[in-house]
Enzyme design. Structure first.
Site, short mmCIF file in Angstrom:
data_model
loop_
_atom_site.label_atom_id
_atom_site.label_comp_id
_atom_site.label_asym_id
_atom_site.label_seq_id
_atom_site.Cartn_x
_atom_site.Cartn_y
_atom_site.Cartn_z
CE1 TYR A 15 1.26 0.74 4.40
CE2 TYR A 15 0.85 -1.52 4.48
CZ TYR A 15 1.19 -0.42 4.81
OH TYR A 15 2.25 -0.40 5.82
N GLY A 16 2.21 1.28 -0.01
CA GLY A 16 3.04 2.28 0.31
C GLY A 16 3.99 2.16 -0.75
CB THR A 17 7.68 2.95 0.15
OG1 THR A 17 8.28 1.86 0.94
CG2 THR A 17 7.36 4.38 0.69
CG LEU A 18 7.43 -2.58 -0.33
CD1 LEU A 18 6.86 -3.71 0.49
CD2 LEU A 18 8.77 -3.09 -0.96
CD GLU A 90 7.64 -3.19 4.80
OE1 GLU A 90 7.84 -2.05 5.61
OE2 GLU A 90 7.30 -2.79 3.76
#
Length: 172
Positions: A15-18, A90
């Site tokens: 949902y983010g920087t990946l 993470e």
């Protein structure tokens, strides 16, 4: 990544920087090139969750179902080797994030099917403090707008752990 006999994989909701177009997607690209990851579909959470930014504009999904929005993201199938690399990124062994089950819904163009995956949630030790710090405001999606000001790990202060940075952020 071929899923066949003898190949086990996990589904990971990003949902983010990946996600594609963001700073940590290069890890997904490397895993894909090695045959350890494959894009499945664009998707969103089946339930509402808060998505907030923490220190350095790092995105955090908070495990408070029923609060926030249905969060948009991407679903990947990953090998056990890829899962270890994602856990390392993470910080699951350092208390940064927790990898937990989440129900997601595939994009309508892909049939809108619901399925279970795993996602990296902010660790429970500081999730409530992040929610308070956000003033109860959450994003539907981590976009380029929300990422403005994001600082890559290598460019953050080296004299503080990420947990110390989170503590400073929530107490400021």
């Amino acid at each position: 990544m071929a899923a066949g006999a003898g190949h086990s994989h996990s589904l990971i909701f990003t949902y983010g920087t990946l996600k594609r177009g963001f700073s940590n997607h290069s890890l997904i690209q490397d895993l894909t090139a090695a045959g350890d990851a494959a894009f499945i579909t664009a998707c969103r959470t089946a339930n509402h969750f808060p998505l907030v930014s923490g220190p350095y504009r790092v995105p955090f999904l908070l495990n408070f179902p029923g609060t926030g929005h249905r969060v948009s993201g991407e679903l990947y199938a990953v090998s056990s080797a890829a899962l270890r690399r994602l856990d390392e990124l993470e910080g699951t062994d350092r208390g940064h994030y927790e990898r937990l089950p989440i129900e997601i819904e595939a994009a309508a163009r892909d049939g809108g099917e619901r399925m279970w995956a795993e996602a990296y949630f902010a660790h429970r030790r500081y999730a409530a403090a992040l929610w308070r710090k956000s003033g109860g405001r959450a994003y539907r999606e981590y976009t380029k707008k929300e990422a403005i000001g994001y600082v890559r790990r290598k460019d953050r202060p080296l004299n503080q752990s990420f947990l110390e940075q989170i503590e400073l952020f929530v107490s400021s």
